[in-house]
Motif scaffolding. Sequence first.
Motif, PDB file in Angstrom:
ATOM      1  N   LYS A  29      45.708  24.368  46.455  1.00 26.57           N
ATOM      2  CA  LYS A  29      46.898  24.389  47.327  1.00 26.57           C
ATOM      3  C   LYS A  29      48.166  24.388  46.475  1.00 26.57           C
ATOM      4  O   LYS A  29      49.145  25.078  46.771  1.00 26.57           O
ATOM      5  CB  LYS A  29      46.914  23.157  48.238  1.00 26.57           C
ATOM      6  CG  LYS A  29      45.990  23.260  49.428  1.00 26.57           C
ATOM      7  CD  LYS A  29      46.114  22.004  50.282  1.00 26.57           C
ATOM      8  CE  LYS A  29      45.173  22.051  51.461  1.00 26.57           C
ATOM      9  NZ  LYS A  29      45.179  20.779  52.207  1.00 26.57           N
ATOM     10  N   LEU A  30      48.143  23.570  45.409  1.00 25.04           N
ATOM     11  CA  LEU A  30      49.314  23.513  44.534  1.00 25.04           C
ATOM     12  C   LEU A  30      49.540  24.880  43.891  1.00 25.04           C
ATOM     13  O   LEU A  30      50.683  25.326  43.737  1.00 25.04           O
ATOM     14  CB  LEU A  30      49.136  22.429  43.457  1.00 25.04           C
ATOM     15  CG  LEU A  30      48.963  20.989  43.955  1.00 25.04           C
ATOM     16  CD1 LEU A  30      48.814  20.025  42.780  1.00 25.04           C
ATOM     17  CD2 LEU A  30      50.129  20.552  44.835  1.00 25.04           C
ATOM     18  N   ALA A  31      48.448  25.557  43.525  1.00 27.91           N
ATOM     19  CA  ALA A  31      48.564  26.885  42.917  1.00 27.91           C
ATOM     20  C   ALA A  31      49.182  27.873  43.909  1.00 27.91           C
ATOM     21  O   ALA A  31      50.014  28.708  43.552  1.00 27.91           O
ATOM     22  CB  ALA A  31      47.199  27.378  42.457  1.00 27.91           C
ATOM     23  N   ALA A  63      44.141  21.093  44.282  1.00 32.04           N
ATOM     24  CA  ALA A  63      44.621  21.837  43.110  1.00 32.04           C
ATOM     25  C   ALA A  63      44.930  23.285  43.489  1.00 32.04           C
ATOM     26  O   ALA A  63      45.945  23.855  43.076  1.00 32.04           O
ATOM     27  CB  ALA A  63      43.583  21.781  41.993  1.00 32.04           C
TER      28      ALA A  63
END
Lengths: 149, 69
Positions: B6-8, B4
């Motif tokens: 990393k996606l941010a 999560a």
Amino acid sequence: MPILDEKVREQVRKALADLTRPVRIVMFTQGEGGALECDYCQQTRELAEEVAGTSPQVTLEVRDFEADAELAKTYGVDKIPALVLLADGTPPRDVGIRLYGIPAGYEFSAFIEDLRLLGGGEPGLREDTVRALGQLKSPVHLQVFVTPT
Amino acid sequence: MVLAHKLAMASDLVTADMVESTEFPHLAGKYSVYGVPHTVVNETVHVEGAVPEATLMSQIMTALGSQRA
């Protein structure tokens, strides 16, 4: 008494040794160091202090949820203890990472990994993920619930 | 949680919170969190367990789709 024992502290020091970019941790507590500071707030603050102490690339800024309410609002911090992780610079860049509650156990490793990634690591996401993220038009808010095991 | 986050890092539109359930029981209750990890996407879509990247992405798309509808 320190939260991290010497062995873990050494592992953290090694993990953060190759950071190429500075990282800033903004920690929100209330009543720092006083009798009214909540237990988890105190533990989280001390943990953040110990982690920041292992690397010259990691800076910790401790803020008060009440006295610095405006700043908390700016970061969208609505509960404590909170850790806001920023890619440091002028100005620091907020990539949208928050940790609410103490990152203990497995989450401690995740916290260190976050710092590594912000400090210059490669997220290594799949190509189709990166493409899909590039096409996003509206905000996505992820809340990952964990327990300290 | 790292996925999560990393996606941010990879998108300005994505924000990702870790929430420690036992410290915020009212939130765990609000979202009916019975097991962890449990990811809530935009208040609407729930993802149980640690899922592969492609699965989380497809759940995100589902959440965005239900907002548009």
